[in-house]
Design a protein around this motif. Structure first.
Motif, PDB file in Angstrom:
ATOM      1  N   THR A  94      74.136  20.654  35.171  1.00 14.45           N
ATOM      2  CA  THR A  94      73.816  21.690  36.157  1.00 14.45           C
ATOM      3  C   THR A  94      72.518  22.439  35.847  1.00 14.45           C
ATOM      4  OG1 THR A  94      76.185  22.015  36.550  1.00 14.45           O
ATOM      5  CG2 THR A  94      74.700  23.736  37.335  1.00 14.45           C
ATOM      6  N   GLU A  95      72.441  23.096  34.689  1.00 17.90           N
ATOM      7  CA  GLU A  95      71.332  24.023  34.426  1.00 17.90           C
ATOM      8  C   GLU A  95      70.035  23.309  34.012  1.00 17.90           C
ATOM      9  OE1 GLU A  95      70.661  28.342  32.182  1.00 17.90           O
ATOM     10  OE2 GLU A  95      72.655  27.430  32.341  1.00 17.90           O
ATOM     11  N   GLY A 149      71.494  35.480  24.034  1.00 18.68           N
ATOM     12  CA  GLY A 149      71.427  34.172  24.675  1.00 18.68           C
ATOM     13  C   GLY A 149      71.691  34.215  26.168  1.00 18.68           C
ATOM     14  N   SER A 150      72.426  35.223  26.604  1.00 19.76           N
ATOM     15  CA  SER A 150      72.734  35.316  28.030  1.00 19.76           C
ATOM     16  C   SER A 150      71.485  35.580  28.864  1.00 19.76           C
ATOM     17  CB  SER A 150      73.760  36.425  28.268  1.00 19.76           C
ATOM     18  OG  SER A 150      73.189  37.711  28.034  1.00 19.76           O
ATOM     19  N   PHE A 151      70.420  36.090  28.241  1.00 20.76           N
ATOM     20  CA  PHE A 151      69.185  36.368  28.969  1.00 20.76           C
ATOM     21  C   PHE A 151      68.180  35.222  28.877  1.00 20.76           C
ATOM     22  CE2 PHE A 151      70.958  40.530  27.887  1.00 20.76           C
ATOM     23  CZ  PHE A 151      70.946  41.156  29.128  1.00 20.76           C
ATOM     24  N   CYS A 152      68.515  34.163  28.150  1.00 23.39           N
ATOM     25  CA  CYS A 152      67.601  33.033  27.967  1.00 23.39           C
ATOM     26  C   CYS A 152      67.731  32.044  29.129  1.00 23.39           C
ATOM     27  CB  CYS A 152      67.878  32.325  26.651  1.00 23.39           C
ATOM     28  SG  CYS A 152      67.551  33.334  25.197  1.00 23.39           S
ATOM     29  N   GLY A 156      64.862  26.171  24.470  1.00 23.36           N
ATOM     30  CA  GLY A 156      64.325  26.741  23.244  1.00 23.36           C
ATOM     31  C   GLY A 156      64.885  28.118  22.949  1.00 23.36           C
ATOM     32  N   GLY A 157      64.985  28.960  23.969  1.00 24.31           N
ATOM     33  CA  GLY A 157      65.558  30.285  23.784  1.00 24.31           C
ATOM     34  C   GLY A 157      67.022  30.220  23.392  1.00 24.31           C
ATOM     35  N   LEU A 158      67.778  29.314  24.002  1.00 24.74           N
ATOM     36  CA  LEU A 158      69.188  29.150  23.665  1.00 24.74           C
ATOM     37  C   LEU A 158      69.354  28.616  22.246  1.00 24.74           C
ATOM     38  CD1 LEU A 158      70.406  27.668  27.054  1.00 24.74           C
ATOM     39  CD2 LEU A 158      71.054  29.892  26.098  1.00 24.74           C
ATOM     40  N   MET A 159      68.436  27.749  21.837  1.00 25.98           N
ATOM     41  CA  MET A 159      68.505  27.217  20.484  1.00 25.98           C
ATOM     42  C   MET A 159      68.303  28.336  19.461  1.00 25.98           C
ATOM     43  SD  MET A 159      66.650  23.718  19.168  1.00 25.98           S
ATOM     44  CE  MET A 159      67.050  22.932  20.724  1.00 25.98           C
ATOM     45  N   PRO A 221      75.368  33.372  32.225  1.00 26.54           N
ATOM     46  CA  PRO A 221      74.920  34.570  31.491  1.00 26.54           C
ATOM     47  C   PRO A 221      76.047  35.548  31.184  1.00 26.54           C
ATOM     48  CG  PRO A 221      73.325  34.005  33.186  1.00 26.54           C
ATOM     49  CD  PRO A 221      74.516  33.134  33.419  1.00 26.54           C
ATOM     50  N   TRP A 222      76.847  35.868  32.192  1.00 29.23           N
ATOM     51  CA  TRP A 222      77.930  36.822  31.951  1.00 29.23           C
ATOM     52  C   TRP A 222      79.032  36.212  31.094  1.00 29.23           C
ATOM     53  CZ3 TRP A 222      78.385  41.760  31.782  1.00 29.23           C
ATOM     54  CH2 TRP A 222      77.514  42.559  32.522  1.00 29.23           C
TER      55      TRP A 222
END
Length: 455
Positions: A94-95, A149-152, A156-159, A221-222
């Motif tokens: 999905t993402e 992480g919810s704002f990534c 790369g940000g999630l990693m 995110p939530w």
């Protein structure tokens, strides 16, 4: 022969899990009695130099409170990592549909690898500092990682957040929850450790279902924010009971690197490497396999992870009940053989819904027993006083297993199976527990050549 048991007559009796003073210093003695099963003890001399960290007795009510605290800490640390398959499915389908399965899998892999690297350090810190404070610090970092992480919006940000930062925080409750239970029990050590470590399976089970529901209802995110806050508050709440009972003497406050020259430790380490490598593959890939190959819904696919986690709880508890009477190493060998058979005989050969459910049941039960009994085997072979440090060193094997497991398997799926043919990846997963089994058989031969010995 003063100061050394010759093996004739009754062996010296140990108390409180410590080695008796008139055992030899080589750390291993075997007594074969008249019973059909022989009782084998392997106690490291480090126990002789141990200090009591608390006046709370083992096997008592306080000990069970510690087990509950370890249960919760593992439920919200490794349990969240066990549920990463839901995020893998969501990111892959999905993402981030244009990203490869290999890249996406590195988020969860980094999460686990950092927990293992941090485990070496946190094992050392748990011997020097108050584990209750370390557990609380880990709780805050875990929660902050998932909220960040919810704002990534990039892999790369999630990693960096869901992977790296979460792994740093989770390493403290992970190492403490894994190593502490063996110190608080002598009569029911296997059962208590199994109950504590079943927390990871319980966490993986309900977090898989909860994450799937939250992503569907409030979005990813939530879902991450709620998960982070719950994890932080729950682990903080139980941190006051996360304490060790036995510590090395002050002169022994260092990581015992001599273990890396111990042949038994190296063989156990090899078994751990391949066991951990086998652990995460089915959890990460079975949800997407259900969608791509069996054409089931994403919810149905995530339910496979829930089913495996549920059976892993049963496996942890069953092995805990049996470990004290059958022998932890014997059960570790049996469960590793079951994991190998479930993948080789079922998942490799068949691609049906019924077969996949059978694999989830058998593999979940087997892998749950494997992870719960490894600390008990380590405690029996190497002693109790240095168990946080020894478990920390074993996390080197966890780290190597994390690298050897999911990344190569995902690369096979991308480059050989072109993200639709899982055959090569499944074959790879199936051979990993076979390799672990070979190491365990060698370890058992090193300890005793008697087949009907409880060990």
């Amino acid at each position: 022969m003063h100061g050394q048991w010759t093996g004739l007559g009754e062996p010296p009796q140990a108390t409180d899990g410590m080695a008796p003073d008139n055992w030899g210093a080589d750390g291993a003695r075997a007594y074969v009695g008249k019973a059909e099963w022989a009782a084998v003890e392997f106690v490291a001399p480090a126990d002789l130099r141990a200090e009591t960290a608390t006046d709370k007795p083992c096997d008592g009510p306080y000990a069970w409170a510690v087990i509950f605290a370890c249960f919760v800490s593992l439920m919200l640390s490794i349990g969240i990592n066990d549920a990463y398959g839901v995020y893998q499915q969501h990111y892959q389908l999905t993402e981030f549909p244009d990203a490869t399965a290999t890249i996406i899998s590195w988020v969860g892999t980094v999460q686990f690898l950092v927990m293992c690297v941090g485990g070496v350090l946190s094992g050392f810190l748990c011997e020097r500092f108050d584990t209750r404070v370390l557990n609380a610090v880990g709780a805050v970092v875990m929660g902050a990682a998932f909220v960040a992480g919810s704002f990534c919006r990039s892999i790369g940000g999630l990693m960096a957040t869901q992977g790296l930062l979460y792994g740093v925080g989770a390493s403290f409750p992970f190492i403490a929850g894994t190593s502490i239970p063996t110190q608080w029990f002598t009569k029911r050590r296997g059962l208590a450790t199994g109950i504590a470590l079943s927390g990871s399976g319980v966490g993986g089970m309900w977090m898989t279902s909860a994450t799937t529901a939250m992503i569907s209802s409030v979005g990813r995110p939530w879902a991450m924010r709620i998960t982070g806050i719950v994890a932080m508050l729950a682990v903080l709440a139980v941190s006051p009971w996360m304490r060790v009972r036995i510590v090395p003497s002050r002169s022994e406050h260092t990581i015992d690197w001599s273990m890396v020259r111990n042949p038994r430790f190296l063989v156990l380490l090899g078994a751990v490497v391949f066991a951990v490598a086998a652990y995460f593959g089915p959890f990460y890939q079975m949800p997407s396999y259900s969608v791509v190959v069996l054409h089931k819904s994403e919810t149905w696919g995530s339910n496979m992870d829930t089913l495996m986690n549920g059976l892993s709880v049963v496996g942890r508890l069953a092995i805990g009940l049996l470990a004290d009477s059958v022998g932890p190493l014997n059960l570790l060998i049996a469960n590793t053989a079951l994991a190998a058979v479930s993948l080789l005989a079922l998942w490799v050969a068949f691609d049906t819904v019924g077969t996949l459910i059978a694999v989830a049941l058998l593999f979940g039960f087997a892998i749950g027993g494997i992870v719960s009994v490894i600390p008990v085997v380590a405690a029996q072979v190497f002693g109790l006083a240095r168990i946080p440090s020894i478990i920390g060193l074993l996390f080197i094997g966890y780290f190597a297993g994390g690298l050897l497991g999911v990344p190569p398997m995902s690369a096979l799926l991308d480059n050989v199976g072109h993200r639709t043919d899982y055959t090569g990846a499944i074959w790879y997963m199936a051979l990993l527990p076979v390799c672990s089994l070979l190491f365990l058989l060698v370890l058992r031969l090193m300890l005793t050549r008697q087949l009907r010995v409880k060990i």
